[in-house]
Write a protein that holds these residues in place. Structure first.
Motif, short mmCIF file in Angstrom:
data_model
loop_
_atom_site.label_atom_id
_atom_site.label_comp_id
_atom_site.label_asym_id
_atom_site.label_seq_id
_atom_site.Cartn_x
_atom_site.Cartn_y
_atom_site.Cartn_z
N CYS A 6 0.89 -1.18 -0.02
CA CYS A 6 -0.21 -0.07 0.22
C CYS A 6 0.67 1.27 -0.08
CB CYS A 6 -0.84 0.02 1.24
SG CYS A 6 -1.90 -1.56 1.40
N GLY A 7 2.20 1.12 0.16
CA GLY A 7 2.99 2.53 0.18
C GLY A 7 2.74 3.31 1.50
N ASN A 8 2.86 4.22 1.62
CA ASN A 8 2.75 5.08 2.93
C ASN A 8 1.82 5.98 3.08
OD1 ASN A 8 4.04 6.87 1.21
ND2 ASN A 8 5.12 7.86 3.08
N ALA A 9 1.05 6.18 2.07
CA ALA A 9 -0.11 6.96 2.23
C ALA A 9 -1.54 6.71 2.13
CB ALA A 9 -0.04 7.89 0.81
N SER A 15 1.46 3.77 11.25
CA SER A 15 2.82 4.71 11.60
C SER A 15 2.51 6.11 11.17
CB SER A 15 3.97 4.18 10.70
OG SER A 15 3.68 4.41 9.42
N GLU A 16 1.16 6.39 10.48
CA GLU A 16 0.94 7.77 10.44
C GLU A 16 1.45 8.24 8.99
OE1 GLU A 16 -1.79 9.19 11.48
OE2 GLU A 16 -1.94 8.17 13.40
N GLY A 17 2.09 7.30 8.15
CA GLY A 17 2.71 7.51 6.89
C GLY A 17 3.97 7.76 7.23
N LEU A 18 4.74 7.35 8.34
CA LEU A 18 6.26 7.22 8.44
C LEU A 18 6.93 6.04 7.58
CD1 LEU A 18 6.00 8.38 12.04
CD2 LEU A 18 7.06 9.73 10.10
N THR A 99 5.57 11.89 7.28
CA THR A 99 6.51 11.30 6.14
C THR A 99 7.47 10.69 6.49
OG1 THR A 99 8.01 13.39 6.04
CG2 THR A 99 5.73 13.62 5.13
N LYS A 100 8.20 9.85 5.27
CA LYS A 100 9.14 8.89 5.65
C LYS A 100 10.61 9.64 5.92
CE LYS A 100 8.21 5.38 2.27
NZ LYS A 100 8.59 4.91 1.11
N ALA A 101 10.48 10.91 5.58
CA ALA A 101 11.71 11.76 5.72
C ALA A 101 11.81 12.01 7.28
CB ALA A 101 11.67 13.07 5.08
#
Length: 260
Positions: A6-9, A15-18, A99-101
């Protein structure tokens, strides 16, 4: 079993998109879960899987509060200088991490929080397990699929050690329960002492997996730690340790309840 990347979005990502996420569904045997974890390890070098277990909506809710209670999203000016534009709105930092960053900041903060954590501290918290809780735990050891709230979320967490994956989905919010730091200490102890790697966290349980099924010596050692973690009295210890050892013996997985 259906395993969908599903990716991160995706909405509801624990993880709230992390971190990136897979969704796992239609499992009919616990080995399918373990195979999915192995696939994630193979597909994503340098990452660890962290799977949701029981009651994902509740686990997601308490995790959000747990993050706030330990200030896991705290950032410095230096952190902000290295973040991409999507972390800001009208020039101001959004204020929460999505975000992953931003995930390396969470890992750093979590590492600082857990640096002095110990298994003995987790035991001293005072967690107990009554007869009903023990019966529930034995039932999940015997029928592990009953613990899982499908579909499951499987996070792809870029950390070296399995116990560090809790930075992506920390849990343990209420004061009587084990908190995120305690849960990390338990996970690290089980890895170092007994070869169990953390693979999941739910609203009430942690999940662990080892490479080989527990032999009698391992089962007895796990039972001793089980009694210490739940503050079992000397009078209860012998009979309960036997029950725990039998539930662990011959199995690769281990569930532990972290709530009162």
């Amino acid at each position: 079993m259906d395993m969908q990347f599903c990716g991160n979005a995706t909405p509801g990502n624990p993880s709230e998109g992390l971190c990136d996420e897979y969704r796992l569904s239609t499992m009919t045997h616990i080995d399918e879960l373990f195979a999915a974890c192995a696939q994630i390890l193979a597909r994503h070098p340098g990452c660890r899987p962290l799977v949701s277990l029981d009651d994902l909506p509740q686990a997601r809710y308490t995790s959000g509060h747990a993050r706030q209670s330990i200030d896991l999203d705290q950032v410095t000016e230096l952190d902000l200088a290295g973040l991409p534009p999507e972390c800001f709105e009208d020039g101001e930092y959004v204020g929460f991490m999505t975000t992953k960053a931003e995930f390396p900041i969470c890992v750093r903060n979590f590492a600082a929080l857990t640096a002095g954590a110990s298994f003995s501290d987790a035991c001293s918290h005072g967690l107990t397990l009554d007869a009903e809780g023990l019966a529930e735990w034995v039932g999940y050891q015997q029928e592990p699929l009953a613990l899982l709230d499908q579909p499951l979320s499987a996070l792809v967490v870029p950390v070296a050690q399995a116990c560090e994956a809790l930075a992506a989905f920390p849990n343990g919010y209420f004061s009587c329960d084990l908190g995120p730091v305690h849960n990390f200490a338990v996970a690290r102890h089980l890895a170092q002492r007994h070869g169990y790697q953390l693979i999941g966290v739910g609203a009430a349980y942690l999940g662990f997996l080892r490479a080989t099924a527990a032999d009698p010596e391992t089962a007895r050692a796990v039972a001793a730690d089980f009694c210490a973690l739940y503050n079992v009295t000397d009078e209860q210890r012998e009979g309960l340790a036997d029950t725990v050892a039998q539930a662990v013996l011959g199995r690769t997985y281990l569930w532990l309840r972290y709530v009162e």
